[in-house]
Design a protein around this motif. Sequence first.
Motif, mmCIF file in Angstrom:
data_model
loop_
_atom_site.group_PDB
_atom_site.id
_atom_site.type_symbol
_atom_site.label_atom_id
_atom_site.label_comp_id
_atom_site.label_asym_id
_atom_site.label_seq_id
_atom_site.Cartn_x
_atom_site.Cartn_y
_atom_site.Cartn_z
ATOM 1 N N LEU A 276 0.054 78.712 -19.262
ATOM 2 C CA LEU A 276 1.522 78.691 -19.203
ATOM 3 C C LEU A 276 2.141 79.701 -20.173
ATOM 4 C CD1 LEU A 276 2.188 74.858 -18.914
ATOM 5 C CD2 LEU A 276 2.627 76.596 -17.166
ATOM 6 N N ILE A 277 1.583 79.814 -21.348
ATOM 7 C CA ILE A 277 2.092 80.772 -22.332
ATOM 8 C C ILE A 277 1.908 82.201 -21.829
ATOM 9 C CG2 ILE A 277 1.705 81.727 -24.647
ATOM 10 C CD1 ILE A 277 1.014 78.793 -25.490
ATOM 11 N N THR B 17 4.197 82.882 -18.767
ATOM 12 C CA THR B 17 5.593 83.061 -19.189
ATOM 13 C C THR B 17 5.809 84.463 -19.738
ATOM 14 O OG1 THR B 17 5.800 80.701 -19.693
ATOM 15 C CG2 THR B 17 7.396 82.179 -20.726
ATOM 16 N N ASN C 119 9.732 76.626 -8.235
ATOM 17 C CA ASN C 119 9.805 76.534 -9.681
ATOM 18 C C ASN C 119 8.815 75.474 -10.144
ATOM 19 O OD1 ASN C 119 10.615 75.677 -12.348
ATOM 20 N ND2 ASN C 119 12.468 76.852 -12.030
ATOM 21 N N TYR D 195 6.920 74.186 -13.751
ATOM 22 C CA TYR D 195 6.897 74.310 -15.204
ATOM 23 C C TYR D 195 7.947 75.297 -15.714
ATOM 24 C CZ TYR D 195 2.373 72.110 -14.418
ATOM 25 O OH TYR D 195 1.374 71.268 -14.001
ATOM 26 N N HIS E 125 8.134 87.421 -18.060
ATOM 27 C CA HIS E 125 9.205 88.002 -18.882
ATOM 28 C C HIS E 125 9.095 89.522 -18.921
ATOM 29 C CE1 HIS E 125 12.169 88.339 -22.058
ATOM 30 N NE2 HIS E 125 11.305 89.103 -22.709
ATOM 31 N N LEU F 187 8.737 78.080 -14.253
ATOM 32 C CA LEU F 187 8.310 79.445 -13.917
ATOM 33 C C LEU F 187 8.464 79.686 -12.424
ATOM 34 C CD1 LEU F 187 5.027 79.470 -16.034
ATOM 35 C CD2 LEU F 187 7.239 80.457 -16.662
#
Length: 146
Positions: free
Chosen positions: A5-6, A9, A70, A72, A13, A74
């Motif tokens: 997830l990190i 993301t 969508n 989490y 971005h 994201l």
Amino acid sequence: MTDLLIRATAALHNAGPDAVLTHHTALALYGCQAADQHVVHILVPNRRRVRSRPGVDVHHGRFARGDVENLYGLRVLALDHALAQVLCRESSAVALACFEQAVERYPPDHRGLFAERIGRCIRARPDPRGQRKALLLLRSCYRLVG
């Protein structure tokens, strides 16, 4: 999952607001444990000049807003579209394992419809590479969902 997830993301971005998670990354977020989580896969429109880098595989192509969900917080390509990508481009063993895990999300009487949606996604891909293999795999999967 937290590490994925990190990284996902950060990749989204960096790629911009019109990028979505796809391929193995999308499948992992949908709960497919067979999906490779080492590389983050993102899909950006053809007009975007975003390049792959270590740990991030950038795919260029088209997708409709209705094909994005969508998860989490994201932007993620819908499950049927992400599976179509993996069935076309990845090894048969990994693709079948991902399909088997994804289809478990549906009640038995809806699994055939789900497989049909994936078939439509495969046929609609502008890139014909892997379509024949994917459709053959999907036919074998129909036996799995029946």
